[in-house]
Motif scaffolding. Sequence first.
Motif, short mmCIF file in Angstrom:
data_model
loop_
_atom_site.label_atom_id
_atom_site.label_comp_id
_atom_site.label_asym_id
_atom_site.label_seq_id
_atom_site.Cartn_x
_atom_site.Cartn_y
_atom_site.Cartn_z
N ASP A 95 0.81 -1.22 0.00
CA ASP A 95 0.00 0.00 0.00
C ASP A 95 0.84 1.28 0.00
N SER A 96 1.99 1.26 0.68
CA SER A 96 2.80 2.47 0.76
C SER A 96 4.25 2.14 1.10
N THR A 97 5.13 2.40 0.16
CA THR A 97 6.56 2.18 0.41
C THR A 97 7.06 3.11 1.51
N ASP A 98 6.60 4.36 1.50
CA ASP A 98 7.05 5.33 2.51
C ASP A 98 6.61 4.91 3.91
N ALA A 99 5.37 4.44 4.04
CA ALA A 99 4.88 3.99 5.34
C ALA A 99 5.67 2.79 5.82
N ALA A 100 6.01 1.88 4.90
CA ALA A 100 6.78 0.70 5.28
C ALA A 100 8.16 1.10 5.80
N ARG A 101 8.80 2.02 5.11
CA ARG A 101 10.13 2.47 5.55
C ARG A 101 10.04 3.17 6.91
N ALA A 102 8.97 3.93 7.12
CA ALA A 102 8.79 4.62 8.40
C ALA A 102 8.62 3.62 9.55
N MET A 103 8.13 2.43 9.24
CA MET A 103 7.96 1.39 10.25
C MET A 103 9.20 0.52 10.40
N ILE B 3 10.58 -1.25 7.91
CA ILE B 3 10.48 -2.40 7.02
C ILE B 3 11.25 -2.11 5.73
N ASN B 4 11.96 -3.10 5.24
CA ASN B 4 12.69 -2.97 3.98
C ASN B 4 11.77 -3.43 2.84
N PRO B 5 11.19 -2.51 2.06
CA PRO B 5 10.23 -2.90 1.01
C PRO B 5 10.86 -3.78 -0.07
N ASP B 6 12.11 -3.49 -0.43
CA ASP B 6 12.76 -4.29 -1.47
C ASP B 6 12.89 -5.74 -1.05
N ARG B 7 13.24 -5.97 0.19
CA ARG B 7 13.39 -7.34 0.68
C ARG B 7 12.05 -8.06 0.70
N VAL B 8 11.01 -7.37 1.15
CA VAL B 8 9.68 -7.98 1.21
C VAL B 8 9.20 -8.34 -0.19
N ARG B 9 9.40 -7.42 -1.14
CA ARG B 9 8.95 -7.69 -2.51
C ARG B 9 9.78 -8.79 -3.15
N LEU B 10 11.06 -8.86 -2.82
CA LEU B 10 11.91 -9.93 -3.33
C LEU B 10 11.38 -11.29 -2.87
N LEU B 11 11.09 -11.41 -1.58
CA LEU B 11 10.59 -12.68 -1.03
C LEU B 11 9.19 -12.99 -1.57
N ALA B 12 8.35 -11.97 -1.71
CA ALA B 12 7.00 -12.19 -2.24
C ALA B 12 7.04 -12.66 -3.69
N THR B 13 7.95 -12.10 -4.48
CA THR B 13 8.08 -12.52 -5.88
C THR B 13 8.61 -13.94 -5.97
N ALA B 14 9.55 -14.29 -5.08
CA ALA B 14 10.09 -15.65 -5.07
C ALA B 14 9.01 -16.66 -4.68
N LEU B 15 8.21 -16.33 -3.65
CA LEU B 15 7.14 -17.22 -3.22
C LEU B 15 6.07 -17.35 -4.30
#
Length: 308
Positions: A178-186, A188-200
């Motif tokens: 939903d929001s890369t900026d919100a994830a970073r503020a929390m 969370i590394n968005p690139d890592r999450v998207r990498l794992l989600a794409t692999a799964l």
Amino acid sequence: MDETNIGLWGVPLAILAGAIRVSTPFIFVSLGEAITERSGRINLGLEGTLVFGAMTAYAVAVLTGSPWLGVLAAMAAGAFFGLIHGFICRFPRVNDIAIGIAMMQFGLGFAFFLGKPFIQPSAPKLPSIPLGNWSSYPQVQAALNINILFFIGFALALFLFWAFRNTRPGLILRVVGDSTDAARAMGINPDRVRLLATALGGSLAAVGGAYLSLYYPGSWNEGISSGQGLMAVALVIFARWNPINCFLAALLFGGTGALGPALQSVGVTQGYYLFYAAPYVLTLAILIATSSPHRALSGAPGELSLTK
């Protein structure tokens, strides 16, 4: 009178059987794509992943004699393709859709190159559960002979529906989507999450390919997918990124794909082949119905490039 002839009841029965058989690859590919898109990334390369997964599963099953080892090998291959896609997409100004098309062509070409020696050998098939033995009609027995992967796909859809809403990984995935900026503020590394989600997502798509080569139609050839990987992207949009809706939409796609064979089974020989185009017509209709410059897609992740 032939006691094994069930007449016109054969049409809905054949559609039911076809819906279950044809929908299973759609279930896994769409669930995998739903995970990927929930993270804010679209993967159009799943067609190549599907075909490469089918080839890998078939080759490993031929070499080892175990269809389940073939499925595991396909999952590993699909995850590898997803990692490549996800890694490339981490770079600035890289377009998800363009990379997906490139990965699709790479997967198709690589599968055709490595799969040539396995077109002729016969691989063991995945097991199924005979739920129709209570009936004396062979048509009913065949229709209710259901592959185990179908039930696994159903259970996975229920689990993902729950996990997206009630687990920490599901919350992280939704925040990143939903929001890369919100994830970073929390933190969370968005690139890592998207990498794992794409692999799964790639891993699950490859299971759909394994089903195609090891159960239905149960062989390996270069045209095995018929565009199912790309159609699954439209299916996820139609399902509004909801795993249970993905399962139901996959059954709908499977049912439309079974119209032609069902009509042929009762002797309709004039024009029945037009119904073989039904899944593609449905895909086009869904894309048109969900496209509008005046409204956003309900349930769409905010970071998804498709909706920007």
